[in-house]
Design an enzyme around this catalytic site. Structure first.
Site, PDB file in Angstrom:
ATOM      1  N   ASP A  31     -38.552  41.445 -21.733  1.00 28.80           N
ATOM      2  CA  ASP A  31     -37.015  41.622 -22.104  1.00 28.80           C
ATOM      3  C   ASP A  31     -36.211  40.388 -21.972  1.00 28.80           C
ATOM      4  O   ASP A  31     -35.904  39.904 -21.037  1.00 28.80           O
ATOM      5  CB  ASP A  31     -36.511  42.848 -21.001  1.00 28.80           C
ATOM      6  CG  ASP A  31     -35.489  43.623 -21.721  1.00 28.80           C
ATOM      7  OD1 ASP A  31     -34.969  43.131 -22.668  1.00 28.80           O
ATOM      8  OD2 ASP A  31     -35.476  44.945 -21.552  1.00 28.80           O
ATOM      9  N   ASN A  32     -35.780  40.194 -23.097  1.00 30.28           N
ATOM     10  CA  ASN A  32     -34.745  39.172 -23.324  1.00 30.28           C
ATOM     11  C   ASN A  32     -33.330  39.505 -23.551  1.00 30.28           C
ATOM     12  O   ASN A  32     -32.549  38.778 -23.869  1.00 30.28           O
ATOM     13  CB  ASN A  32     -35.134  38.297 -24.680  1.00 30.28           C
ATOM     14  CG  ASN A  32     -36.424  37.601 -24.625  1.00 30.28           C
ATOM     15  OD1 ASN A  32     -36.717  36.841 -23.690  1.00 30.28           O
ATOM     16  ND2 ASN A  32     -37.320  37.389 -25.750  1.00 30.28           N
ATOM     17  N   LYS A  68     -40.962  27.173 -20.004  1.00 29.04           N
ATOM     18  CA  LYS A  68     -41.399  26.427 -21.447  1.00 29.04           C
ATOM     19  C   LYS A  68     -41.429  24.804 -21.007  1.00 29.04           C
ATOM     20  O   LYS A  68     -42.328  23.964 -21.732  1.00 29.04           O
ATOM     21  CB  LYS A  68     -40.374  26.729 -22.586  1.00 29.04           C
ATOM     22  CG  LYS A  68     -40.338  28.038 -22.874  1.00 29.04           C
ATOM     23  CD  LYS A  68     -41.835  28.567 -23.621  1.00 29.04           C
ATOM     24  CE  LYS A  68     -41.982  29.835 -24.410  1.00 29.04           C
ATOM     25  NZ  LYS A  68     -41.710  30.974 -23.429  1.00 29.04           N
ATOM     26  N   ASN A  71     -36.562  38.411 -18.625  1.00 28.53           N
ATOM     27  CA  ASN A  71     -36.417  37.027 -19.000  1.00 28.53           C
ATOM     28  C   ASN A  71     -34.997  36.642 -19.054  1.00 28.53           C
ATOM     29  O   ASN A  71     -34.173  36.824 -19.987  1.00 28.53           O
ATOM     30  CB  ASN A  71     -37.263  36.545 -20.112  1.00 28.53           C
ATOM     31  CG  ASN A  71     -37.052  35.126 -20.404  1.00 28.53           C
ATOM     32  OD1 ASN A  71     -36.985  34.522 -19.333  1.00 28.53           O
ATOM     33  ND2 ASN A  71     -36.946  34.839 -21.784  1.00 28.53           N
ATOM     34  N   ASP A  74     -46.989  32.799 -28.221  1.00 29.37           N
ATOM     35  CA  ASP A  74     -45.462  33.101 -28.720  1.00 29.37           C
ATOM     36  C   ASP A  74     -45.118  31.718 -29.392  1.00 29.37           C
ATOM     37  O   ASP A  74     -45.396  30.652 -28.782  1.00 29.37           O
ATOM     38  CB  ASP A  74     -44.509  33.854 -27.869  1.00 29.37           C
ATOM     39  CG  ASP A  74     -44.303  32.929 -26.641  1.00 29.37           C
ATOM     40  OD1 ASP A  74     -45.439  32.574 -26.067  1.00 29.37           O
ATOM     41  OD2 ASP A  74     -43.277  32.797 -26.199  1.00 29.37           O
ATOM     42  N   ASP A  75     -44.187  31.880 -30.252  1.00 23.39           N
ATOM     43  CA  ASP A  75     -43.587  30.815 -30.943  1.00 23.39           C
ATOM     44  C   ASP A  75     -44.412  29.511 -31.223  1.00 23.39           C
ATOM     45  O   ASP A  75     -44.192  28.426 -30.927  1.00 23.39           O
ATOM     46  CB  ASP A  75     -42.646  30.229 -29.597  1.00 23.39           C
ATOM     47  CG  ASP A  75     -41.322  31.354 -29.529  1.00 23.39           C
ATOM     48  OD1 ASP A  75     -41.303  32.234 -30.049  1.00 23.39           O
ATOM     49  OD2 ASP A  75     -40.903  31.110 -28.366  1.00 23.39           O
ATOM     50  N   GLY A  94     -39.308  32.329 -18.116  1.00 19.50           N
ATOM     51  CA  GLY A  94     -39.924  32.111 -19.425  1.00 19.50           C
ATOM     52  C   GLY A  94     -38.973  31.372 -20.276  1.00 19.50           C
ATOM     53  O   GLY A  94     -39.435  31.489 -21.514  1.00 19.50           O
ATOM     54  N   ASP A 110     -31.061  31.164 -23.362  1.00 17.66           N
ATOM     55  CA  ASP A 110     -31.508  29.870 -23.581  1.00 17.66           C
ATOM     56  C   ASP A 110     -31.428  29.660 -25.061  1.00 17.66           C
ATOM     57  O   ASP A 110     -31.436  28.423 -25.463  1.00 17.66           O
ATOM     58  CB  ASP A 110     -33.064  29.709 -23.209  1.00 17.66           C
ATOM     59  CG  ASP A 110     -34.008  30.818 -23.973  1.00 17.66           C
ATOM     60  OD1 ASP A 110     -33.448  31.762 -24.476  1.00 17.66           O
ATOM     61  OD2 ASP A 110     -35.158  30.371 -23.716  1.00 17.66           O
TER      62      ASP A 110
END
Length: 426
Positions: free
Chosen positions: A221-222, A43, A255, A119-120, A12, A227
């Protein structure tokens, strides 16, 4: 056996997506470690985000079909995510049709599980109304895919996807309230924790969001994501999540680092956490992960890497929340070395210690250079070289021995290079 029903990996991140060969290696590791779910959401797959209305061209569609089959052969649930939120106009009939048709297009490629990501994207002035539109879009997708009733996973990533993005707070957010009230029970909601990158996720914070969303969240979970800061990677264990959390969530999806070959420590530790007993600790989990990873470094009979060498590398490139214990020691030594109050005899001892650390880092680098795993070499090389170079700069500065002028380093050209040198003059 895992204590969470859905456990796996999210592709992701922002940046170059993984290749089919890389994903194949990942699927084999996931299956071996006991994971069951892969969420496809890169993305920079243009048809996932920027060109979300368009069907995949023939070659890309066949590649996606092959990926779905590969995941299924490894016993994994393949979840396809679409991210239309940048320009989806829910009042436009054409966009409604495009959204439904895109999911049907992907379903025909063999996908059985789906995700809708909001998101974002910009927040609407009326966040509750924005949530209701997203609920409507989600149900539209469900009814299109499964006219006879839900037959697969459907995950939703909300626009307020963590505590710091909930306005005015998690408990009082009109957006989250509307989402929880409106969404059907079969929809799982993705949540990253208190922050986008959460170094800790508490039981209390999850209970709070579960209450307003009227269901257990699924953790996106980041912790190991990089990135947003590609000058570093995260080789530490799964940490900052109490064992009790496992009983409060619908699943745990990581992620991870963009660099696929650097994800063994974090992903293995995640699976270890998911099945861990009451005495489980991140430190012991990391050692188990590094033991699994160590053979990848010892393919050369000339250059051999010890478990402690690999532990040092992991500690140097640890987690967003801080350094590993061995790296803390290296930093303490470096600070003492540049302290003008440090005496000459102590300075010599500190230089010797840093030389030993640098030698161990170079040992790992040389082992990779001599081995056949070029992907692992290329993924880890810049970070090992960076650490070794900075250690060498300190050693030269402290001992006045070496070819490089520590104040000039004229080969450094970028702004980032120059920013990193600030503060080193004493």
């Amino acid at each position: 056996m895992s204590a969470v029903p859905i456990l796996g990996v999210i592709e992701g991140f922002y940046g170059r997506p993984w290749t089919p060969a890389q994903r194949g290696r990942l699927f084999a590791r996931m299956a071996a470690w006991g994971m069951n779910t892969f969420l496809y959401a890169p993305k920079d797959d243009r048809w996932h985000r920027q060109l979300w209305r368009d069907p995949y061209p023939e070659a890309e569609a066949e590649a996606l079909r092959g990926l779905v089959e590969d995941a299924c052969q490894h016993g994994l649930q393949f979840v396809y995510a679409l991210a239309p939120g940048l320009d989806l106009d829910w009042a436009d009939d054409g966009d409604r049709r495009a959204l439904a048709e895109k999911f049907v297009h992907v379903q025909r490629l063999g996908v059985e599980h789906f995700s809708l990501l909001f998101d974002d994207i910009p927040y609407a002035v009326d966040r509750a109304a924005q949530a209701r539109e997203q609920v409507s879009a989600t149900h539209h997708v469900m009814d299109t895919l499964w006219p006879d009733g839900q037959a697969g996973l459907l995950l939703l990533c909300p626009t307020e996807y963590c505590g710091e993005r909930a306005a005015p707070s998690v408990a009082t957010s009109p957006y989250l309230k509307a989402l929880g009230e409106g969404l059907r029970p079969g929809v799982e909601i993705l949540w990253t924790g208190p922050q986008v990158v959460s170094t800790e996720i508490s039981v209390q914070s999850v209970r709070e969001v579960n209450e307003i969303l009227r269901r257990p969240v699924m953790i996106w979970d980041n912790l190991h994501a990089n990135d947003f800061t590609l000058h570093r990677v995260n080789l530490g264990p799964y940490a900052g999540r109490p064992l009790e959390l496992r009983g409060l969530v619908a699943g745990l999806l990581s992620n991870p680092n963009n660099q696929l070959e650097l994800n063994t420590p974090g992903l293995f530790s995640l699976t270890d956490y998911a099945s861990g007993k009451s005495d489980w600790t991140p430190e012991a989990s990391l050692d188990r992960a590094l033991e699994v990873w160590l053979p990848a470094f010892n393919t050369s009979s000339i250059h051999r890497v010890s478990l402690d060498d690999l532990r040092l590398v992991s500690h140097l490139l640890y987690l967003p929340g801080g350094l590993g214990p061995q790296a803390v020691r290296v930093l303490d030594v470096a600070r003492a070395l540049v302290n003008p109050q440090t005496g000459a005899e102590e300075r010599e001892a500190l230089v010797r210690e840093l030389r030993t650390v640098r030698h161990r880092v170079i040992t790992v680098l040389r082992a990779l250079e001599a081995g056949p795993n070029r992907d692992l070499l290329f993924d880890l090389h810049p970070y090992l070289v960076d650490v070794a170079e900075e250690l060498q700069r300190l050693i030269v500065w402290a001992s006045h021995r070496g070819e490089d002028d520590p104040e000039v380093f004229s080969y450094r050209g970028s702004l980032a290079d120059r920013l990193m040198t600030l503060g080193w003059k004493t």
